[in-house]
Every structure is written in C-alpha cells, then in structure tokens.
Design an enzyme around this catalytic site. Structure first.
Site, short mmCIF file in Angstrom:
data_model
loop_
_atom_site.label_atom_id
_atom_site.label_comp_id
_atom_site.label_asym_id
_atom_site.label_seq_id
_atom_site.Cartn_x
_atom_site.Cartn_y
_atom_site.Cartn_z
N LYS A 33 6.02 -9.65 -8.77
CA LYS A 33 4.67 -9.48 -9.28
C LYS A 33 4.48 -10.38 -10.48
O LYS A 33 5.23 -10.30 -11.46
CB LYS A 33 4.43 -8.02 -9.66
N LYS A 35 2.84 -10.45 -5.15
CA LYS A 35 1.52 -10.17 -5.71
C LYS A 35 1.23 -11.08 -6.89
O LYS A 35 2.10 -11.19 -7.75
CB LYS A 35 1.50 -8.70 -6.13
C1 PBG Z 1 -0.86 -2.06 -12.55
C2 PBG Z 1 -1.43 -2.65 -11.31
C3 PBG Z 1 -2.26 -3.76 -11.30
C4 PBG Z 1 -2.64 -3.97 -9.98
C5 PBG Z 1 -2.03 -2.99 -9.20
N1 PBG Z 1 -1.28 -2.18 -10.05
C6 PBG Z 1 -2.79 -4.60 -12.41
C7 PBG Z 1 -1.92 -5.05 -13.47
O1 PBG Z 1 -0.71 -5.25 -13.29
O2 PBG Z 1 -2.45 -5.22 -14.57
C8 PBG Z 1 -3.57 -5.06 -9.54
C9 PBG Z 1 -4.26 -4.93 -8.25
C10 PBG Z 1 -5.43 -5.82 -8.08
O3 PBG Z 1 -5.75 -6.67 -8.94
O4 PBG Z 1 -6.09 -5.67 -7.05
N2 PBG Z 1 0.23 -1.29 -12.43
#
Ligand code: PBG
Length: 332
Positions: A202, A256
């Site tokens: 991520k 991601k």
């Molecule tokens: C946070 C989380 C995020 C997303 C899923 N879980 C955002 C972040 O890490 O700030 C993003 C999902 C999206 O942008 O559709 N735990």
C-alpha cells in the site's frame, strides 16, 4: 510463447480483429462479477443515505440500507462486500478504543449482513484511522506513529470483527508484524477459518483523498502517512512486503492504489502466484467519474477498460466502487 512472428502479409493481425465474433474468440482476459469486491461506506441512523460529494454516485448508507445493498450485491453475483465506517467525531480518541467495541457500527453491520444475507462474504478494514483523533492508521505519541503498540490494538480490532462474523479481514494499516500477530490471535481464539487479505503493498498515495472525506478522516489527519505507507518510487520493496505477509499468514494480498501500480500487480502475481487483488481507490474512481460527468470520456467504457486492465495485469479480483454498476452491465 512464440517470440518470432512471420512478416507481413504472412501475419495480418487484423484478420482476428475483423468481427466481434473473432475478437471474442481470441480474447485473452475476461472480467466477471466473480472478480469484484464492493467497498461500501456506513453511517449511523436509519434509512440514511449521504452522498459523498467527491465520489459522484457513491453514498454512505445506514445499517438497514447496507443490508439491502448487500442483498442487491449478492443477487448480482458479487462475492464480497467490504465495510468502511464513517465515525462521528465525538467517538474519535487518541487511544482509538471504539475500534474494538463489539457494538461499533462495523461490527453491528457485520452481524446484520451475516444474519440476513448469509451468502455474501463480508470483508472489513483493520486500521485505526476512522477512530483516531489524530486521523492516522496507528497510535500517535509525540508525533510518532507507534508500531508495536498499534499492532496490539489492531489485534483487538481484528478479533472483535471475527467474533462478529467477518469472513475476510483487511488490514490496511501497514504496521510491521500485524499479519503474524493477527493470525496467531485468530488461531488461539478459535477463528482458524477467518481469512486475511493483507494490504501488503500500500503506497502513500494522493489518490486516497476522496475516501478520507467519505470516512470523515480528512479533518483529523495532519501531515502524511509516509512513515508507514510505501514510497511510490519502490517496486522491489513491494515484493519483499508480499513475501513477508504471506509468510506471516495472509491468505490473499493487495496492491493499492490500482491503476498507477499495474506493474506491481503483475510482479506480485508472477512472483508468488498467490490470490492477488488491486484496489481501484477513491481518487481513481473520482477521476473517471469527473471526466465522464463533463462529457470528456465515456464513463461506462472507461470503467470496463480500467477494470479489465487489472485482470490483464494478473489480478484475481478488484476492490472497486463500480462493483454494482459493472455487475449490472456484465449481466446485461
Ligand atoms: C485507511 C484506508 C484508506 C483507504 C482504505 N483504507 C486511506 C488511507 O490510507 O488514508 C483508501 C481507499 C480509497 O481511497 O478508496 N486505513
């Protein structure tokens, strides 16, 4: 793979592109409803729908309407739904205890869906940000995001979700060691069949902005997540993270965001052959929707093309806000 090709006109690639029938016959990749995980946003109340302005077409739903949405998704053949709560600012603390409250919005929704729509798999988000007064995925002390203390909290959160009946846990926090800690806690608690889909690679991305609006985390968050999420410039590190999370007990792994990281999806699948997912995140969705609303691109075609690209890159499935829309299209 045949690496040399006859010269023109022995080969004419256009022969197999001439009609739809011929094109279908030689299509290498397919997109089906079975490839989809639908992320949905939860809010408190009854019969509530709150549009998320930065994600046209997406809304937060109260528990009763999330159950309806799950039933609709199951009827469309979507195998899994993933829950993200909008948390009232009054419930956010620096210690994040709402995250493992058995009666928090997510845990109530898991129970309601499992009771009324038993056939759909329920996936959760394991991270502290919706409950954190600091807006970060981990506990913050003196401006530092603590790793090991956060893992202890995440394990409590994961167990509460497993107790509520979650099928798939989705740790999205990027702390080190959380997969192993969760896996051993699940085993000890008798939840040996609860699956973990690790957000293994991520990235610290600008494409999460609309999501942070949707869950109400934008206001709380100061600074960025670069001390725990990955540097977008890195690729080998993604492979090492996936190896580590699989070794610690992840059943599936995720890359991601999705579209800017298709090279990572491809490398992960080629290297490990494990179930690999991409998250087409909020910013990717918002870009396509915004351009489509302006008449600048064909939204439906861009949706299908963007999702097909994940399959071509090697993904087994995609988390996408388009899940119901594309499922309806695929089912004609
Ligand atoms: C946070 C989380 C995020 C997303 C899923 N879980 C955002 C972040 O890490 O700030 C993003 C999902 C999206 O942008 O559709 N735990």
């Amino acid at each position: 793979m045949q690496l040399t090709q006859g010269a023109h006109p022995v080969t004419r690639f256009r022969r197999l592109r001439r009609t739809a029938a011929l094109r279908n016959l030689v299509q290498e990749t397919t997109l089906t409803t079975g490839d989809l995980i639908w992320p949905v946003f939860l809010c408190d109340g009854v019969n509530q729908r709150q549009p998320v302005v930065s994600m046209p077409g997406v809304e937060r739903r109260s528990l009763d309407l999330v159950v309806e949405a799950a039933a609709e998704a199951a009827a469309l053949g979507i195998p899994a739904i993933c829950l993200f709560p909008y948390t009232d600012p009054s419930l956010k603390t620096a210690t994040c205890e709402e995250a493992w409250n058995p009666e928090n919005l997510t845990n109530r929704a898991i129970r309601a869906i499992k009771a009324q729509v038993p056939d759909i798999a329920v996936m959760t988000d394991v991270a502290l940000d919706p409950y954190n007064a600091h807006g970060h995925d981990g506990l913050v002390v003196d401006g530092i995001i603590l790793n090991d203390e956060t893992v202890v909290a995440l394990v409590k959160m994961a167990l509460a979700q497993a107790d509520a009946g979650a099928d798939i846990l989705g740790p999205s926090d990027m702390m080190d060691g959380r997969i192993g800690a969760m896996r051993s806690a699940l085993e000890s608690a008798g939840h040996k069949d609860v699956a973990i889909l690790s957000y293994a690679a991520k990235y610290a991305s600008a494409f999460y902005g609309p999501f942070r609006d949707a869950v109400g985390a934008s206001g709380a968050l100061k600074g960025d997540k670069k001390t725990y999420q990955m540097n977008p410039a890195n690729s080998d590190e993604a492979i090492r993270l996936v190896a580590r999370d699989l070794a610690e007990g992840a059943d599936m792994v995720m890359v991601k965001p999705g579209m800017p990281y298709l090279d990572i999806c491809h490398r992960v699948k080629e290297t490990f052959g494990a179930p690999t997912f991409a998250y087409q995140v909020s910013g990717e969705y918002a870009m396509i929707q915004a351009a489509a609303q302006n008449g600048w691109i064909d939204g439906e075609k861009a949706m299908v093309e963007s999702l097909m690209a994940f399959k071509r890159a090697g993904c087994d499935g995609i988390l996408t806000y388009y899940a119901p829309a594309v499922a309806r299209l695929l089912r004609g």
